[in-house]
Every structure is written in C-alpha cells, then in structure tokens.
Design a protein around this motif. Structure first.
Motif, PDB file in Angstrom:
ATOM      1  N   SER A 217       0.839  -1.207   0.000  1.00  0.00           N
ATOM      2  CA  SER A 217       0.000   0.000   0.000  1.00  0.00           C
ATOM      3  C   SER A 217       0.873   1.256   0.000  1.00  0.00           C
ATOM      4  CB  SER A 217      -0.939  -0.017   1.203  1.00  0.00           C
ATOM      5  OG  SER A 217      -1.767  -1.172   1.168  1.00  0.00           O
TER       6      SER A 217
ATOM      7  N   LYS B  34      -4.275   3.242   2.399  1.00  0.00           N
ATOM      8  CA  LYS B  34      -4.095   3.143   3.855  1.00  0.00           C
ATOM      9  C   LYS B  34      -2.995   2.143   4.164  1.00  0.00           C
ATOM     10  CE  LYS B  34      -7.522   5.899   4.849  1.00  0.00           C
ATOM     11  NZ  LYS B  34      -7.299   6.596   3.564  1.00  0.00           N
TER      12      LYS B  34
ATOM     13  N   THR C  83      -4.662  -4.163   4.830  1.00  0.00           N
ATOM     14  CA  THR C  83      -5.532  -4.248   3.658  1.00  0.00           C
ATOM     15  C   THR C  83      -6.275  -5.579   3.692  1.00  0.00           C
ATOM     16  OG1 THR C  83      -3.859  -2.972   2.482  1.00  0.00           O
ATOM     17  CG2 THR C  83      -5.578  -3.985   1.139  1.00  0.00           C
TER      18      THR C  83
ATOM     19  N   ASP D  86      -4.634  -3.297  -5.168  1.00  0.00           N
ATOM     20  CA  ASP D  86      -3.855  -3.558  -3.953  1.00  0.00           C
ATOM     21  C   ASP D  86      -4.494  -4.755  -3.238  1.00  0.00           C
ATOM     22  OD1 ASP D  86      -2.124  -3.258  -1.802  1.00  0.00           O
ATOM     23  OD2 ASP D  86      -3.174  -1.523  -0.952  1.00  0.00           O
TER      24      ASP D  86
HETATM   25 MG   LIG Z   1      -1.831  -2.948   2.437  1.00  0.00          MG
END
Ligand SMILES: [Mg+2]
Ligand SMILES: Nc1nc2c(ncn2[C@@H]2O[C@H](COP(=O)(O)OP(=O)(O)OP(=O)(O)O)[C@@H](O)[C@H]2O)c(=O)[nH]1
Length: 193
Positions: free
Chosen positions: A35, A49, A57, A73
């Motif tokens: 990320s 984030k 995530t 992602d």
């Molecule tokens: Mg992540």
C-alpha cells in the motif's frame, strides 16, 4: 502519473468491476509495503491506507490511474495472528481473483529484502507462472539493508526464483528513499502506453 483515484474495495469476486480496463496487481506478504508503494509511486501520500501492523488491507482495493488502468492492492498473506478462518477467506479471494480476472496484465510480487522468500511466496510465484501472468519481483525496503546484506538478499531471492534478472524482472525498491520509483514508472509506461 499523478492522477489517481480510489474506486472501490472488493470482498467478493462478484463485485469485481465490469469492463476490460487493464489491471496491475500488487501482491505479496502482509506488511511488505504494497500500500505504501501506491502512495510513493503515484505521489499521493495517504491515498492508500498503510499500517505498521500487518493485515491492514483486507479487500481488493481498486485505484484508477491516469484514467487508463487499475492498480489493485491485494490483502497481504502469511500474517500469523489473523484467525485461521479469516486467513483462508483472504487466500481464497486472492487465488480466485488471480484465476478469474481476465484484465490482469501484470503482477508486482513484493518480497521483503530482510527476509528469505516464504512458502507462500513460492506458492504465489507458482500461481503467476501457471496462469501465465507476466510478473516482476520487487525486492522491497532495501533502505533497511547495508550493501553486503543487499548483495545477500539479491542472491537469496534468485536462488528461490532463478528466472529473475536484476534490473529487468527483479527491481530493488524503497518507498522511504524513493529507490526504484523511476524504473517502475518506466515499466508502467512501457506496458500501458
Ligand atoms: Mg496494504
Ligand atoms: N523502511 C521502510 N519501511 C517501509 C517501506 N515501505 C513500507 N514500509 C513500512 O512498512 C509497513 C507496512 O506497510 P504497508 O504498505 O501497510 O504494507 P502492506 O504490504 O500494504 O501490508 P498489508 O496491507 O497488511 O498487506 C508500514 O509501517 C510502512 O511505513 C520501505 O520502503 N522502507
């Protein structure tokens, strides 16, 4: 490539975006810096984030770049503290997605340069090869290593994955220092434009 927009978070294959927009997938262990990579490469701090705790995530997060392609992602794998059931759900989501999406044009497989590739890295590499998804490995967080350690990391990753050639399909990267950003942007331009 500065234009980036968060599109959606997908927790089930049926919610994947429709259409045929090309997808570049970020995959690898939890906490490896996937990320953070988005924020670094597209120059928008905080759009993705991140967290110092692994498992941040938890869905497939879609970002639309330059109104041309998606960066997807993926949730990281291999984080020990996630309950087994939840872990299985994530891993199934990832495997299903990789097998299902017809729009994946490239996968970026992130490996932490401080550690040897794990079993799950070997599994992921196997998936990508089997599905014939073009991929590169990003040897990440190299800012944490001394030159001698970096040489070792490079050697170790190539023992696991002999097909990797430094500077071609093996890119050394650091979000903290911006190392590798130029190479990644060049690669994206080459595959997309
Ligand atoms: Mg992540
Ligand atoms: N030193 C260093 N730290 C980094 C780098 N990239 C990311 N980090 C840190 O590593 C931690 C994890 O980063 P994330 O980007 O959230 O990792 P992730 O791969 O998305 O993790 P999951 O969402 O759990 O799969 C954060 O504390 C980041 O600040 C890097 O290049 N160098």
């Amino acid at each position: 490539m500065k234009k980036i927009e968060f599109i959606k978070s997908v927790k089930s294959i049926k919610d994947l975006p429709k259409g045929n927009i090309p997808e570049v997938v970020l995959c690898g262990r939890s906490n490896v810096g996937k990320s953070t990579f988005i924020n670094t490469v597209f120059g928008r701090k905080g759009i993705a984030k991140t967290s110092s705790t692994p498992g941040k995530t938890q869905a497939l997060n879609y970002y639309f770049v330059e109104e041309k392609f998606y960066v997807v992602d993926l949730p990281g794998f291999g984080y020990a503290k996630v309950p087994k059931k939840e872990k299985e759900i994530w891993q199934k989501l990832i495997a299903d997605y990789l097998g299902f999406s017809k729009n994946i044009i490239y996968a970026f497989h992130f490996i932490d340069s401080r550690h040897e590739p794990t079993k799950l890295d070997v599994t992921l590499n196997g998936f990508l090869r089997e599905l014939e998804i073009p991929y590169i490995v990003l040897l990440n967080k190299i800012d944490k290593l001394k030159q001698s350690e970096l040489a070792k990391a490079r050697k170790s990753v190539r023992q696991f994955f002999p097909e990797l050639l430094p500077g071609e399909n093996l890119i050394e990267f650091s979000s903290t220092k911006g190392i590798g950003k130029k190479e990644i942007l060049q690669l994206l331009k080459r595959i997309l434009f």
